[in-house]
Enzyme design. Structure first.
Site, PDB file in Angstrom:
ATOM      1  CE1 TYR A   1      -5.474   3.746  11.278  1.00 38.71           C
ATOM      2  CE2 TYR A   1      -4.372   3.789   9.316  1.00 38.71           C
ATOM      3  CZ  TYR A   1      -4.700   2.979  10.139  1.00 38.71           C
ATOM      4  OH  TYR A   1      -3.815   2.277  11.134  1.00 38.71           O
TER       5      TYR A   1
ATOM      6  CE  LYS B   1       4.623   2.602  13.429  1.00 37.65           C
ATOM      7  NZ  LYS B   1       4.421   2.142  12.875  1.00 37.65           N
TER       8      LYS B   1
ATOM      9  CG  HIS C   1      -2.416  -1.117   1.574  1.00 40.85           C
ATOM     10  ND1 HIS C   1      -3.822  -0.990   1.758  1.00 40.85           N
ATOM     11  CD2 HIS C   1      -2.677  -1.821   0.207  1.00 40.85           C
ATOM     12  CE1 HIS C   1      -3.821  -1.477   1.519  1.00 40.85           C
ATOM     13  NE2 HIS C   1      -3.686  -2.750   0.366  1.00 40.85           N
TER      14      HIS C   1
END
Length: 391
Positions: A203, A298, A74
């Site tokens: 998001y 993360k 992406h």
């Protein structure tokens, strides 16, 4: 019954298996111990976004064939708030990408590589204890899958056993510091047998709460909804989930495709850091030392960075008698840990809604700044796509 190895690795998730793979390349033998069954470890649903550095490391170490063939690179992400959606192109901003490739697939790749190499992995153990880490002869005790009590002696023990394993607690309270933040909301995570309605992750900040549209493949979508902490999954039947997703992700001219929901669960949101990440002959990696909310993608990437630093450090210590990298491991790893902890907190607080109207206006201001400022967008891209390991 006693066994011996150079490095005893507690935990057979991605961090533990990758560490054993990297250690073998350095000429260091290891044994991996895992409380769960192999089937459970390989099936559990976790993260799905790999940083550029993670992809590079896996490819460079012979673990990237299926990742390169089946992973979905992406260029960036979409940021959304009511009536607005903006694309951040990481390639244009910083020349780096991320790849959608589920942790379950990384786990399978690592497991197959370790099996092909004849790596000793003991699954389904219990009553694990970590002992004498302040000496030069640490060891791990456990009950094996046949109910026999066993002992594994080692030169070094590495805890890759997450939040609830014994390794974190083997560091005496007087020798550790911890920082923790528990958020008042959770994520309701959903897997659905439906093609993604977006080319890249969305998001979305919405007055009803945050929503994320992700994906696992061309035929499987992954969604998350902000819900109150402690939410009972039974309160969210499928129809309610689709209604909430359609509302929070709504944009004129765009439509959310729906399908059969195959898995759903509620994920708590918290931040946790324990330091140091070394005590004597015990080293911590991944969730055993730190937890971040999943908003910044993360968790898995931090675990990979930890073991990428740790493997050569242990080789220096055990093979060449050079302790410098091992002595520096905790400080070096924690610089990245705190950077990612801050980024994950920042993304979380920017996108999740609460009851304070002042905070709501601050969030919208941040989103407009990131979408409208190349410098701000570059900062998000640099953190999201990940900085080179070791920085």
């Amino acid at each position: 019954m006693a066994m011996r190895t150079r490095v005893a690795i507690v935990g057979a998730g991605p961090a533990g298996l990758l560490l054993s793979h990297l250690l073998e390349a350095e000429g260091v033998e290891s044994v991996v111990l895992e409380t769960r069954t192999q089937e459970y470890v390989e099936a559990r649903i976790r993260a799905g976004i790999l940083e550029q550095s993670t992809v590079d490391l896996l490819v460079q170490n012979g673990l990237g064939d299926r990742l390169l063939a089946e992973g979905d690179p992406h260029r960036g992400i979409h940021l959304q708030w009511p009536q607005e959606r903006h694309h951040l192109d990481f390639v244009d901003l910083i020349g780096r990408t991320v790849t959608v490739y589920g942790q379950t697939e990384v786990q399978k790749d690592l497991g197959q590589a370790r099996e092909a190499a004849g790596q000793p992995i003991l699954y389904g153990i219990g009553d694990t204890g970590v002992h004498d880490v302040e000496s030069d002869h640490p060891y791990v005790t456990f009950t094996d899958a046949d109910g026999k009590r066993r002992r594994l002696d080692a030169d070094v023990v590495v805890g890759c056993d997450g939040s609830f394993g014994p390794s974190r607690g083997a560091v005496p309270p007087a020798a550790r510091q911890t920082w923790e933040r528990t958020y008042p909301y959770a994520w309701l995570g959903v897997l659905a047998a439906v093609a993604p309605s977006t080319d890249e992750l969305i998001y979305a900040r919405h007055p009803d709460g945050f929503a994320l549209h992700s994906m696992r493949s061309a035929d499987v979508s992954r969604f998350y909804l902000q819900v109150p902490a402690g939410t009972d999954i039974a309160a969210w039947p499928d129809d309610r989930i689709w209604e909430a997703l359609s509302t929070r992700l709504n944009l004129d001219g765009w439509e959310l495709a729906t399908g059969a929901i195959t898995e759903k669960s509620v994920l708590p949101m918290r931040s946790f850091v324990q330091q140091p990440m070394r005590h004597g002959r015990l080293f911590l990696a991944g969730d055993a030392a730190h937890i971040v909310p999943p908003t910044g993608a993360k968790g898995l990437n931090l675990a990979v960075a930890d073991v990428a630093l740790l493997a050569p450090a242990l080789a220096g210590l055990l093979v060449r008698g050079d302790h410098r990298a091992a002595d520096a491991y905790s400080d070096t790893a924690l610089r990245r840990v705190w950077r990612c902890t801050h980024f994950s907190w920042w993304m979380t607080t920017m996108l999740h809604t609460g009851d304070d109207p002042f905070d709501a206006q601050l969030q919208l201001s941040q989103l407009r700044w990131v979408a409208g400022s190349e410098a701000a967008a570059r900062g998000l891209a640099e953190n999201y796509a990940g900085m080179p390991i070791g920085l």
